[in-house]
Scaffold this motif. Structure first.
Motif, PDB file in Angstrom:
ATOM      1  N   SER A  57       0.827  -1.210   0.000  1.00 15.07           N
ATOM      2  CA  SER A  57       0.000   0.000   0.000  1.00 15.07           C
ATOM      3  C   SER A  57       0.857   1.253   0.000  1.00 15.07           C
ATOM      4  O   SER A  57       0.553   2.235  -0.693  1.00 15.07           O
ATOM      5  N   TRP A  58       1.934   1.230   0.771  1.00 14.27           N
ATOM      6  CA  TRP A  58       2.832   2.387   0.810  1.00 14.27           C
ATOM      7  C   TRP A  58       3.507   2.589  -0.550  1.00 14.27           C
ATOM      8  O   TRP A  58       3.699   3.720  -0.997  1.00 14.27           O
ATOM      9  N   TRP A  59       3.863   1.492  -1.191  1.00 16.45           N
ATOM     10  CA  TRP A  59       4.455   1.602  -2.527  1.00 16.45           C
ATOM     11  C   TRP A  59       3.463   2.245  -3.490  1.00 16.45           C
ATOM     12  O   TRP A  59       3.847   3.101  -4.299  1.00 16.45           O
ATOM     13  N   MET A  60       2.214   1.843  -3.415  1.00 20.96           N
ATOM     14  CA  MET A  60       1.193   2.470  -4.256  1.00 20.96           C
ATOM     15  C   MET A  60       1.141   3.977  -3.991  1.00 20.96           C
ATOM     16  O   MET A  60       1.070   4.793  -4.915  1.00 20.96           O
ATOM     17  N   GLY A  61       1.181   4.371  -2.690  1.00 23.46           N
ATOM     18  CA  GLY A  61       1.167   5.786  -2.349  1.00 23.46           C
ATOM     19  C   GLY A  61       2.391   6.521  -2.846  1.00 23.46           C
ATOM     20  O   GLY A  61       2.309   7.675  -3.296  1.00 23.46           O
ATOM     21  N   PHE A  62       3.551   5.874  -2.782  1.00 22.61           N
ATOM     22  CA  PHE A  62       4.783   6.482  -3.292  1.00 22.61           C
ATOM     23  C   PHE A  62       4.671   6.743  -4.792  1.00 22.61           C
ATOM     24  O   PHE A  62       5.010   7.829  -5.274  1.00 22.61           O
ATOM     25  N   VAL A  63       4.174   5.761  -5.539  1.00 20.13           N
ATOM     26  CA  VAL A  63       4.020   5.928  -6.987  1.00 20.13           C
ATOM     27  C   VAL A  63       3.023   7.051  -7.281  1.00 20.13           C
ATOM     28  O   VAL A  63       3.242   7.885  -8.176  1.00 20.13           O
ATOM     29  N   THR A  64       1.927   7.096  -6.519  1.00 27.05           N
ATOM     30  CA  THR A  64       0.916   8.141  -6.704  1.00 27.05           C
ATOM     31  C   THR A  64       1.517   9.530  -6.554  1.00 27.05           C
ATOM     32  O   THR A  64       1.313  10.408  -7.399  1.00 27.05           O
ATOM     33  N   HIS A  65       2.267   9.740  -5.484  1.00 28.98           N
ATOM     34  CA  HIS A  65       2.820  11.068  -5.231  1.00 28.98           C
ATOM     35  C   HIS A  65       4.009  11.363  -6.147  1.00 28.98           C
ATOM     36  O   HIS A  65       4.248  12.531  -6.485  1.00 28.98           O
ATOM     37  N   LEU A  66       4.726  10.330  -6.561  1.00 32.78           N
ATOM     38  CA  LEU A  66       5.807  10.536  -7.510  1.00 32.78           C
ATOM     39  C   LEU A  66       5.261  11.087  -8.824  1.00 32.78           C
ATOM     40  O   LEU A  66       5.867  11.949  -9.456  1.00 32.78           O
ATOM     41  N   GLY A  67       4.102  10.593  -9.234  1.00 33.73           N
ATOM     42  CA  GLY A  67       3.499  11.077 -10.469  1.00 33.73           C
ATOM     43  C   GLY A  67       2.778  12.407 -10.311  1.00 33.73           C
ATOM     44  O   GLY A  67       2.726  13.207 -11.250  1.00 33.73           O
TER      45      GLY A  67
END
Length: 524
Positions: A57-67
């Motif tokens: 879930s944290w990885w998903m959040g990291f990708v979201t904010h990276l984009g």
């Protein structure tokens, strides 16, 4: 948790992150938000331990904010004067930190699902809304913001705020997950959740249709205040380096606005008057225009130099004639922009950050007077904080009268061209939540008039010199359901999550007792 051993869950989490940020404002592919959580839920379904659920879930959040937060690199280069490698590092750290909100959402949904024996499709909506209510962020945003330009969906915000719109979105994602899972398992789907989501969505669209018509009729009947927004295209750096030139540009455009027939209000952006206005200054005629012939709201720096030097980021209410009637001082200061956490311990930090201000916090939440009207006024990022704006929109007299409209003054010039439309989009929800027009004056764009249904009806460009004029309805109705009860969907979601986590824990205790009893009987 080794992604090389089984990469599929990590691919699914990555896909969710991409769908989320492409579906968010800025990229504006809003329809993707309705399925953006589905891949993450499929990934979490196979998680065997809480650490794996949190990591995915944290990885998903990291990708979201990276984009979604790539503009932070420009911010750190222009504001903090960091070289590109350090600015990029700051961007990565911000994406990791803010991405933790999705780590909390996924872990909570997974934990409730495991403890209460419920489908992830059911637990994701309360988990997301509960976390959106409670999780601290430097730059707050909500799942609902993806639907900014879909007014039929967003109108329920006057019932339960932005969180209620997030709930509708997450519920739809949960229902689609159930249908996808049934197809993957080659079984008939359980109808309860998809049917519930369909009914909620239909009710949301019907409500939106009805309410937009009602609001348009209310706007038509309301008295109007002809308002001019002065966007002089004076950025933050220019204000410091060529302060006099910027103020002269504001003065010239203000005098032009004063000549507009029937003008009732002229609004400058945040710190447009980049001079110290001390208590000895009672009148701004000559400061903002040679002759002030209409009321104004002026973004300025209010200052006191007796004893310790104090500066407030302020909005000044000025009457016809230039007299200062009242001020609003910014309360919610932006960390690292308007103060540095821990500055009382290490005040020398401001020497290292030359463009970081050191402002005092305001105290009063009273609206500013403009003729016969009261306008709730806030500054910069305060307009993306739902509960804070609700505190500004409370009754102003014993009859329960509310402010007639909202004013936001902002300086978005540090952020480059990509952040200003996002900031505007997030602010539009305040108009829906309180059914008031929003007058939004920015230094370099995007300035706007937003109607009481959350729709920008007149906007400026970015880094343009413009004078925006519109007849703004002065609405006199009482509070909305959201205005009266606040973020109740978040508190209900938080309670539901607590019950979900507690139920199974009690059940496990009873099961352990039964197992112990059977063991004792077999031993006897």
């Amino acid at each position: 948790m080794n992604p090389l051993r089984n990469p599929i869950p990590w691919i699914l989490a990555t896909l969710s992150g991409v769908l989320y940020f492409v579906g968010f404002v800025g990229f504006d592919q809003w329809y993707l938000a309705w399925v953006s959580l589905v891949p993450l839920l499929l990934a979490l379904r196979g998680a065997q331990a809480w650490k794996q659920a949190l990591a995915l879930s944290w990885w998903m959040g990291f990708v979201t904010h990276l984009g979604g937060y790539f503009w932070v690199v420009h911010l750190l280069q222009s504001f903090a004067h960091l070289p590109l490698p350090l600015a990029f590092l700051g961007y990565l750290l911000l994406s990791i930190g803010q991405g933790a909100i999705f780590g909390a959402v996924g872990l909570l949904a997974w934990g409730i699902s495991r403890r209460a024996g419920l489908s992830l499709g059911i637990t994701v909506a309360p988990a997301l809304v509960a976390v959106e209510l409670t999780f601290p962020l430097l730059f707050p945003s909500y799942f609902a913001n993806s639907q900014t330009w879909v007014p039929l969906v967003t109108q329920v915000a006057d019932l339960g705020g932005v969180l209620l719109v997030s709930f509708v979105l997450a519920l739809a994602n949960g229902a689609i997950y159930e249908l996808v899972l049934a197809a993957l398992e080659r079984r008939r789907p359980r109808p309860a959740l998809p049917a519930t989501a369909a009914v909620v969505l239909a009710a949301t669209l019907v409500y939106g249709t009805v309410r937009i018509g009602q609001i348009e009729a209310l706007d038509e009947a309301a008295p109007k205040l002809k308002t001019a927004i002065v966007q002089a295209n004076v950025g933050a750096a220019s204000k410091h380096e060529r302060a006099g030139e910027g103020i002269r540009r504001y003065q010239r455009m203000t005098e032009e606005a004063m000549r507009i027939p029937g003008i009732g209000l002229v609004v400058w952006p945040e710190s447009g008057l980049n001079r110290a206005v001390t208590p000895q200054v009672k009148n701004l005629e000559g400061w903002v225009a040679r002759q002030v012939s209409a009321p104004m709201i002026v973004g300025a720096l209010r200052a006191e130099f007796e004893g310790r030097r104090k500066i407030w980021n302020a909005a000044l209410a000025v009457d016809e004639g230039g007299e200062i009637l009242a001020s609003y001082d910014k309360i919610q200061l932006l960390a690292f922009g308007e103060y540095v956490p821990g500055d009382s311990i290490f005040p020398q930090v401001y020497d290292l950050l030359p463009y970081t201000s050191r402002f005092e916090r305001g105290q009063s939440r009273a609206p500013l007077p403009v003729g016969d009207y009261a306008l709730s006024t806030d500054i910069c990022y305060e307009d993306i904080l739902p509960s804070f704006i609700r505190s500004l929109m409370g009754p102003i007299d014993e009859a329960g009268t509310r402010p007639h409209a909202m004013v936001n003054i902002t300086n978005d010039s540090w952020y480059g061209p990509h952040e200003p439309p996002i900031h505007l989009a997030l602010a539009t929800f305040r108009s829906i939540e309180h059914r008031r027009w929003l007058i939004r004056s920015t230094a370099t764009g995007i300035s706007a008039f937003v109607d009481a249904a959350g729709r920008p009806v007149r906007t400026s460009g970015f880094e343009t010199e413009e004078l925006l004029v519109h007849e703004v309805p002065m609405i006199t109705g009482g509070p909305t359901l959201y205005g009266r009860f606040g973020d109740w969907p978040g508190w209900f979601a938080l309670a539901a999550c607590a019950v979900g986590l507690f139920r199974r824990r009690r059940g496990e205790t009873a099961g352990q007792q039964q197992a112990q009893g059977r063991g004792r009987a077999e031993a006897a």
